[in-house]
Write an enzyme that holds these catalytic residues in place. Sequence first.
Site, short mmCIF file in Angstrom:
data_model
loop_
_atom_site.label_atom_id
_atom_site.label_comp_id
_atom_site.label_asym_id
_atom_site.label_seq_id
_atom_site.Cartn_x
_atom_site.Cartn_y
_atom_site.Cartn_z
N ARG A 104 65.67 45.91 65.28
CA ARG A 104 66.71 46.85 64.80
C ARG A 104 67.97 46.10 64.36
O ARG A 104 68.60 46.45 63.36
CB ARG A 104 67.04 47.86 65.91
N GLN A 131 77.99 58.00 67.41
CA GLN A 131 76.91 57.79 68.37
C GLN A 131 76.11 56.56 67.96
O GLN A 131 75.27 56.08 68.71
CB GLN A 131 75.96 58.99 68.39
N ASP A 144 75.13 50.80 65.15
CA ASP A 144 74.88 49.81 64.08
C ASP A 144 76.15 49.14 63.55
O ASP A 144 76.07 48.22 62.73
CB ASP A 144 74.11 50.49 62.91
N HIS A 177 78.12 54.97 72.18
CA HIS A 177 76.87 54.41 72.74
C HIS A 177 76.78 52.91 72.59
O HIS A 177 75.69 52.36 72.65
CB HIS A 177 75.67 55.10 72.07
N CYS A 190 71.00 34.92 81.26
CA CYS A 190 72.43 34.64 81.42
C CYS A 190 72.61 33.22 81.96
O CYS A 190 72.00 32.85 82.97
CB CYS A 190 73.01 35.67 82.41
N SER A 228 71.47 65.21 65.21
CA SER A 228 70.59 66.33 65.61
C SER A 228 71.24 67.16 66.71
O SER A 228 70.71 68.17 67.13
CB SER A 228 69.25 65.77 66.10
N ASN A 288 74.47 68.20 57.41
CA ASN A 288 73.12 67.82 57.81
C ASN A 288 72.14 68.54 56.88
O ASN A 288 72.31 69.74 56.66
CB ASN A 288 72.87 68.26 59.27
N ALA A 348 74.85 63.16 53.88
CA ALA A 348 76.23 62.84 54.27
C ALA A 348 77.06 62.35 53.08
O ALA A 348 78.17 62.86 52.83
CB ALA A 348 76.21 61.76 55.37
C1 BV8 Z 1 74.47 60.43 80.43
C2 BV8 Z 1 71.96 54.09 72.15
C3 BV8 Z 1 75.35 60.70 82.59
C4 BV8 Z 1 70.71 53.34 72.44
C5 BV8 Z 1 71.54 56.44 72.52
C6 BV8 Z 1 67.89 63.24 82.60
C7 BV8 Z 1 68.29 62.04 83.16
C8 BV8 Z 1 69.41 61.37 82.71
C9 BV8 Z 1 70.16 61.89 81.68
C10 BV8 Z 1 69.74 63.08 81.14
C11 BV8 Z 1 68.63 63.76 81.56
N1 BV8 Z 1 68.50 64.88 80.82
C12 BV8 Z 1 69.51 64.94 79.91
C13 BV8 Z 1 70.25 63.86 80.11
C14 BV8 Z 1 71.40 63.49 79.37
C15 BV8 Z 1 70.92 62.57 78.24
C16 BV8 Z 1 70.53 63.44 77.08
O1 BV8 Z 1 71.39 64.02 76.46
N2 BV8 Z 1 69.23 63.58 76.81
C17 BV8 Z 1 68.83 64.46 75.73
C18 BV8 Z 1 67.70 63.84 74.94
C19 BV8 Z 1 68.46 65.79 76.34
N3 BV8 Z 1 72.06 61.76 77.93
C20 BV8 Z 1 72.21 60.57 78.53
O2 BV8 Z 1 71.39 60.04 79.24
C21 BV8 Z 1 73.56 59.92 78.26
N4 BV8 Z 1 74.12 59.51 79.51
O3 BV8 Z 1 74.32 61.61 80.30
O4 BV8 Z 1 75.01 59.83 81.55
C22 BV8 Z 1 74.11 60.85 83.42
C23 BV8 Z 1 73.57 59.74 84.02
C24 BV8 Z 1 72.47 59.91 84.85
C25 BV8 Z 1 71.91 61.17 85.03
C26 BV8 Z 1 72.45 62.28 84.38
C27 BV8 Z 1 73.56 62.11 83.56
C28 BV8 Z 1 73.38 58.68 77.42
C29 BV8 Z 1 72.94 59.07 76.03
C30 BV8 Z 1 73.01 57.85 75.11
C31 BV8 Z 1 71.61 57.39 74.79
N5 BV8 Z 1 71.69 56.29 73.82
N6 BV8 Z 1 71.65 55.43 71.67
C32 BV8 Z 1 69.97 52.98 71.17
O5 BV8 Z 1 70.38 53.39 70.07
O6 BV8 Z 1 68.96 52.27 71.30
S1 BV8 Z 1 71.30 58.00 71.92
C33 BV8 Z 1 70.50 57.99 70.41
O7 BV8 Z 1 70.18 59.35 70.11
C34 BV8 Z 1 71.36 57.60 69.24
O8 BV8 Z 1 72.29 56.61 69.51
C35 BV8 Z 1 72.09 58.86 68.91
O9 BV8 Z 1 73.32 58.79 69.48
C36 BV8 Z 1 71.38 59.91 69.65
C37 BV8 Z 1 71.17 61.14 68.84
O10 BV8 Z 1 70.46 60.77 67.73
P1 BV8 Z 1 71.09 61.16 66.29
O11 BV8 Z 1 72.14 60.19 65.95
O12 BV8 Z 1 71.47 62.58 66.27
O13 BV8 Z 1 69.85 60.88 65.41
P2 BV8 Z 1 68.60 61.80 65.25
O14 BV8 Z 1 67.52 60.96 64.68
O15 BV8 Z 1 68.37 62.57 66.50
O16 BV8 Z 1 69.09 62.86 64.16
C38 BV8 Z 1 69.46 62.40 62.88
C39 BV8 Z 1 70.00 63.61 62.16
O17 BV8 Z 1 70.45 63.20 60.88
C40 BV8 Z 1 68.95 64.69 61.94
O18 BV8 Z 1 69.51 65.95 62.30
C41 BV8 Z 1 68.69 64.63 60.43
O19 BV8 Z 1 68.46 65.92 59.89
C42 BV8 Z 1 70.00 64.11 59.91
N7 BV8 Z 1 69.93 63.36 58.66
C43 BV8 Z 1 68.89 62.64 58.17
N8 BV8 Z 1 69.25 62.08 56.98
C44 BV8 Z 1 70.54 62.45 56.75
C45 BV8 Z 1 70.97 63.26 57.81
N9 BV8 Z 1 72.21 63.78 57.88
C46 BV8 Z 1 73.05 63.50 56.86
N10 BV8 Z 1 72.72 62.72 55.81
C47 BV8 Z 1 71.48 62.19 55.72
N11 BV8 Z 1 71.15 61.43 54.65
#
Ligand code: BV8
Length: 244
Positions: A70, A101, A104, A119, A146, A188, A212, A230
């Site tokens: 990546r 979020q 990159d 993130h 490390c 999303s 979106n 976008a």
């Molecule tokens: C947290 C970095 C407190 C890494 C990312 C169970 C246990 C633990 C936590 C949870 C749990 N259940 C829920 C949670 C909370 C969890 C969460 O929200 N899960 C979701 C899936 C339900 N969140 C967490 O864990 C967060 N921490 O809550 O800590 C905690 C701690 C312990 C226990 C409880 C709580 C941490 C979340 C961060 C994760 N890291 N990234 C890496 O990148 O490798 S998140 C990752 O997905 C991305 O970084 C991004 O931020 C995120 C969302 O993705 P999007 O950016 O939205 O991308 P996606 O592909 O989904 O969508 C793209 C969109 O673009 C689409 O809608 C598409 O239509 C649109 N699109 C496409 N082309 C275009 C466009 N739009 C415009 N123009 C275009 N051309």
Amino acid sequence: MNIPDDLAEALRNARHVAVLTGSGISAESGIPTFREAQTGLWERYDPQQLATPEAFDRDPELVWNWYTWRRELVERAEPSAGHLALVELETLVPDFTLITQNVDGLHGRAGSSRVLELHGNITRTKCSVEGVLVEKYEEDVTPPVCANCGAPLRPDVVWFGEVLPAGVMKDAASAARSCDLFLSVGTSSLVYPAAGLPYEALMHGATVVEVNPDETPLSAEAHYSLRGKAGDCLLALITTAFPS
Ligand code: BV8
């Protein structure tokens, strides 16, 4: 892309604009979005499963190699029209907060002056135990270790189940509460706490706009949904609100 007059007026009169971006804004830079199918070697892996401490503990080499792939994609990518439109928007409004979020670093490379990276950033590497950033490391083993404590190095990103950098999230939440216009671009709206920010803005009376091509859980609550890419939407919004 037709921009409603009242939306253009709201942007023209906005005192403080806050923007939250997701991987959709980097799709136009050629970087696959977080949830779309990955390519080649990685197509059989689910990013949601790989971006976790458990995956790294179970198979650090696989996770390290995934981030290396990546990172190389990111290094070859250029900021998109959407990234550049936000650099321009920052100069047109009195107060501007950019929250991403994405990991990159493309907003910074596009020229945005201050980016709240919720993130982390894939171009930074840290010790998985001490948390200290590491600039240079031997790649004789995978993942590299490390030099100080011997623990595996890892990307400086927030994995699922990990807490976000406290200061960054605090600043983002404060901007969501105080802005009068909130743009949610290319996400999303599924991952919390980032996805909660537009609802904070709504609760504090801001105009909320989603950019979106597809519907998301935010669509029903947003005042406006610009269904398109976008780059196209942001350019149309800016040129309509601020005709040169
Ligand atoms: C947290 C970095 C407190 C890494 C990312 C169970 C246990 C633990 C936590 C949870 C749990 N259940 C829920 C949670 C909370 C969890 C969460 O929200 N899960 C979701 C899936 C339900 N969140 C967490 O864990 C967060 N921490 O809550 O800590 C905690 C701690 C312990 C226990 C409880 C709580 C941490 C979340 C961060 C994760 N890291 N990234 C890496 O990148 O490798 S998140 C990752 O997905 C991305 O970084 C991004 O931020 C995120 C969302 O993705 P999007 O950016 O939205 O991308 P996606 O592909 O989904 O969508 C793209 C969109 O673009 C689409 O809608 C598409 O239509 C649109 N699109 C496409 N082309 C275009 C466009 N739009 C415009 N123009 C275009 N051309």
